[in-house]
Design a protein around this motif. Sequence first.
Motif, PDB file in Angstrom:
ATOM      1  N   SER A  54      43.309  45.331  42.128  1.00 53.33           N
ATOM      2  CA  SER A  54      43.558  45.973  43.591  1.00 53.33           C
ATOM      3  C   SER A  54      42.350  46.381  44.100  1.00 53.33           C
ATOM      4  O   SER A  54      41.267  45.939  43.650  1.00 53.33           O
ATOM      5  CB  SER A  54      44.497  47.219  43.242  1.00 53.33           C
ATOM      6  OG  SER A  54      43.408  48.426  43.163  1.00 53.33           O
ATOM      7  N   ILE A  55      42.491  46.979  45.326  1.00 52.45           N
ATOM      8  CA  ILE A  55      41.495  47.182  46.508  1.00 52.45           C
ATOM      9  C   ILE A  55      40.194  48.182  45.685  1.00 52.45           C
ATOM     10  O   ILE A  55      39.251  48.217  45.971  1.00 52.45           O
ATOM     11  CB  ILE A  55      42.052  47.746  47.894  1.00 52.45           C
ATOM     12  CG1 ILE A  55      40.894  47.856  48.609  1.00 52.45           C
ATOM     13  CG2 ILE A  55      42.505  49.058  47.467  1.00 52.45           C
ATOM     14  CD1 ILE A  55      41.194  48.067  50.174  1.00 52.45           C
ATOM     15  N   PHE A  77      46.996  42.538  43.726  1.00 48.91           N
ATOM     16  CA  PHE A  77      48.062  43.483  44.142  1.00 48.91           C
ATOM     17  C   PHE A  77      47.561  43.990  45.436  1.00 48.91           C
ATOM     18  O   PHE A  77      47.048  44.877  45.728  1.00 48.91           O
ATOM     19  CB  PHE A  77      48.316  44.454  43.129  1.00 48.91           C
ATOM     20  CG  PHE A  77      49.557  45.529  43.774  1.00 48.91           C
ATOM     21  CD1 PHE A  77      50.707  45.316  43.361  1.00 48.91           C
ATOM     22  CD2 PHE A  77      49.223  46.727  44.405  1.00 48.91           C
ATOM     23  CE1 PHE A  77      51.840  46.012  43.798  1.00 48.91           C
ATOM     24  CE2 PHE A  77      50.411  47.671  44.471  1.00 48.91           C
ATOM     25  CZ  PHE A  77      51.592  47.090  44.298  1.00 48.91           C
ATOM     26  N   GLY A  78      47.868  43.359  46.572  1.00 48.37           N
ATOM     27  CA  GLY A  78      47.694  43.544  47.804  1.00 48.37           C
ATOM     28  C   GLY A  78      47.287  42.279  48.522  1.00 48.37           C
ATOM     29  O   GLY A  78      47.117  41.194  48.119  1.00 48.37           O
ATOM     30  N   VAL A  79      47.159  41.924  49.960  1.00 56.54           N
ATOM     31  CA  VAL A  79      46.817  41.343  50.737  1.00 56.54           C
ATOM     32  C   VAL A  79      45.519  40.816  51.053  1.00 56.54           C
ATOM     33  O   VAL A  79      44.909  39.686  50.984  1.00 56.54           O
ATOM     34  CB  VAL A  79      47.867  40.941  51.780  1.00 56.54           C
ATOM     35  CG1 VAL A  79      47.479  41.882  53.078  1.00 56.54           C
ATOM     36  CG2 VAL A  79      47.987  39.708  52.597  1.00 56.54           C
ATOM     37  N   GLY A  80      44.910  41.893  51.262  1.00 58.83           N
ATOM     38  CA  GLY A  80      43.248  41.825  51.496  1.00 58.83           C
ATOM     39  C   GLY A  80      42.552  41.539  50.212  1.00 58.83           C
ATOM     40  O   GLY A  80      42.962  42.003  49.240  1.00 58.83           O
ATOM     41  N   LEU A 103      54.097  43.083  52.870  1.00 57.49           N
ATOM     42  CA  LEU A 103      53.933  44.408  53.301  1.00 57.49           C
ATOM     43  C   LEU A 103      53.878  44.508  54.979  1.00 57.49           C
ATOM     44  O   LEU A 103      53.136  45.463  55.643  1.00 57.49           O
ATOM     45  CB  LEU A 103      52.687  44.899  52.693  1.00 57.49           C
ATOM     46  CG  LEU A 103      51.463  44.068  52.402  1.00 57.49           C
ATOM     47  CD1 LEU A 103      50.644  43.964  53.484  1.00 57.49           C
ATOM     48  CD2 LEU A 103      50.679  44.498  51.049  1.00 57.49           C
ATOM     49  N   ARG A 242      40.923  47.309  57.866  1.00 57.41           N
ATOM     50  CA  ARG A 242      39.737  47.574  57.084  1.00 57.41           C
ATOM     51  C   ARG A 242      39.020  48.349  57.651  1.00 57.41           C
ATOM     52  O   ARG A 242      38.514  48.175  58.928  1.00 57.41           O
ATOM     53  CB  ARG A 242      39.098  46.088  56.267  1.00 57.41           C
ATOM     54  CG  ARG A 242      39.862  45.563  55.486  1.00 57.41           C
ATOM     55  CD  ARG A 242      39.911  46.473  53.946  1.00 57.41           C
ATOM     56  NE  ARG A 242      40.783  45.557  53.028  1.00 57.41           N
ATOM     57  CZ  ARG A 242      41.978  45.867  52.836  1.00 57.41           C
ATOM     58  NH1 ARG A 242      42.589  46.731  53.504  1.00 57.41           N
ATOM     59  NH2 ARG A 242      42.680  45.227  51.790  1.00 57.41           N
ATOM     60  N   HIS A 289      44.760  55.566  53.520  1.00 59.56           N
ATOM     61  CA  HIS A 289      45.263  54.430  53.093  1.00 59.56           C
ATOM     62  C   HIS A 289      46.576  54.110  52.655  1.00 59.56           C
ATOM     63  O   HIS A 289      46.894  53.730  51.597  1.00 59.56           O
ATOM     64  CB  HIS A 289      44.452  53.671  52.140  1.00 59.56           C
ATOM     65  CG  HIS A 289      44.357  52.219  52.116  1.00 59.56           C
ATOM     66  ND1 HIS A 289      43.163  51.692  51.998  1.00 59.56           N
ATOM     67  CD2 HIS A 289      45.103  51.367  52.612  1.00 59.56           C
ATOM     68  CE1 HIS A 289      43.441  49.994  51.745  1.00 59.56           C
ATOM     69  NE2 HIS A 289      44.885  49.891  52.441  1.00 59.56           N
ATOM     70  N   SER A 292      50.972  50.539  53.579  1.00 59.43           N
ATOM     71  CA  SER A 292      52.113  49.773  52.858  1.00 59.43           C
ATOM     72  C   SER A 292      52.551  50.395  51.899  1.00 59.43           C
ATOM     73  O   SER A 292      53.456  49.947  51.113  1.00 59.43           O
ATOM     74  CB  SER A 292      51.413  48.461  52.295  1.00 59.43           C
ATOM     75  OG  SER A 292      50.443  48.964  51.380  1.00 59.43           O
ATOM     76  N   ARG A 298      55.831  48.201  47.669  1.00 61.89           N
ATOM     77  CA  ARG A 298      55.193  48.245  46.380  1.00 61.89           C
ATOM     78  C   ARG A 298      55.857  47.339  45.571  1.00 61.89           C
ATOM     79  O   ARG A 298      55.515  46.803  44.765  1.00 61.89           O
ATOM     80  CB  ARG A 298      55.188  49.746  45.874  1.00 61.89           C
ATOM     81  CG  ARG A 298      54.127  50.579  46.929  1.00 61.89           C
ATOM     82  CD  ARG A 298      52.765  50.132  46.720  1.00 61.89           C
ATOM     83  NE  ARG A 298      51.929  50.943  47.374  1.00 61.89           N
ATOM     84  CZ  ARG A 298      50.940  50.446  48.435  1.00 61.89           C
ATOM     85  NH1 ARG A 298      50.997  49.194  48.747  1.00 61.89           N
ATOM     86  NH2 ARG A 298      50.197  51.440  48.856  1.00 61.89           N
ATOM     87  N   MET A 301      55.537  43.600  46.474  1.00 58.77           N
ATOM     88  CA  MET A 301      54.269  43.361  46.108  1.00 58.77           C
ATOM     89  C   MET A 301      53.961  42.976  44.576  1.00 58.77           C
ATOM     90  O   MET A 301      53.521  41.884  44.115  1.00 58.77           O
ATOM     91  CB  MET A 301      53.305  44.458  46.567  1.00 58.77           C
ATOM     92  CG  MET A 301      53.042  44.558  48.217  1.00 58.77           C
ATOM     93  SD  MET A 301      52.036  46.205  48.517  1.00 58.77           S
ATOM     94  CE  MET A 301      50.425  45.708  47.837  1.00 58.77           C
TER      95      MET A 301
END
Length: 327
Positions: A54-55, A77-80, A103, A242, A289, A292, A298, A301
Motif C-alpha cells: 500500500s501507500i 492496493f491502490g491506484v497511485g 475508486l 498527492r 487521506h 477512497s 475498499r 480494490m
Amino acid sequence: MSKKLKVVMTVKLPDGVETRFRELFNTTLWLNKNPMPREALLDAAQTAEVLVSSINDRIDEAFFEAAGEQLKMIANFGVGHDHIDIAKAVEKGIIVTNTPGVLTEDTAEMTMGLIIAVSRRFIEGAETVQRGEFSAWSPTFLMGRRIYGKRLGIVGMGRIGQALARRARAFGMQVHYHNRKPVSARISEELEATYWDDLDQMLARMDVVSINAPGSPSTFHLLSAERLALLQPHAILVNTARGQIVDEEALAHLLKANRIAGVGLDVYERATAISPELFGLPNAVLLPHMASSTVEARTDMGDRVILNIKTLQDGHRPPDRVIPAML
Ligand code: 8YV
C-alpha cells in the motif's frame, strides 16, 4: 489446479476480502492496523512470491536489492504507484499491478464534498453547533461562497478528473482543465469543458482549482510557490491526489496571508507530517487521506488485487500491470 502462490500482505483489509485471500492463496495476513515496519517489509521481500503493498510501504531500490528470486509480483492496493520504483521492478523482472477504476467515483465524490465544505464553511458551522455556540440566527453569520456558476479548473483530466467534472456540471459549475493533452471531442462536448495547455493561464482565472493528477517526478511541486501566487484571492484549492504536487509551505503562507480564500486537503506533502502552519486555520478543511475510504471501494480494490494475483497464479498476464510507458 495451479499451485497456490505465497502472498504476503502489508495492509489490513476488510475481513471478507482477507477471507477470500486465504481461500485462494497461501496468504500471510497483516492484522495490525499500523503499517508493516521496514524490517518486516524487507523480510517479506525474501519470502513472498506476491507482496500486497500500500501507500505506506516504500518499495524502493533497497527493497528490490533485498528481494529474493522468488518474488514475482507487487500487487499494490491502490491506484497511485509513486511509492514504488517501477524502473527497478522492471529491471528485476518483477510485475507491478495497481487497482485502477474502482475508486474513481469515491474519490470524485470526496473532492466535490471538499469543494462544497470549503466554499460553504461546513466545518466551521458544524463546530459552532457542537460547541453549543449557536445561540441566534443572523443573516451575516458564516457567509460562504456559492459554487453554482463558478469556474472549476481541474489539474489532471484522467478518470478521477472527469468523474469530478461530471459532478461539477451537475452543480452548475463551468469546467476548465489542464492536462498533457486534451480529452476526446466526445468527452469535451459532454462536459462542455475548456482546455488550457498553459497551466499558469488557467490558474489565474479559476474560482476553484482541484488537483487530480498522479504523483510522479514530473508533477512534483507542479503547483509551486510561483504558480500558487497566480490564484485569485477568492479562489479555493482542493487536493485529493498527492500532496507532493503542491508546495505545502507556500500554500500555508498564502492561506495565512488571506491571499487565497480556502483549501480542502486530503493529502499532504510529507504524508502524515502535515505542515503545522495549516493547523488552526478556519479556512482549511484537512482530511486524513480518506477520499477512497468507502466500504464499496475498499472491497472492490481488494477484489481487483485478488483478480491480478489469481490471473498470475493461473499462468496469465495480470490485467492491471503498471508499465513504464504509463509513467
Ligand atoms: C488509497 C490512494 O487509499 O489509491 C490511491 O492511490 O491514494 C488512496 O485512495 C491508498 O493509496 C491505498 O494504498
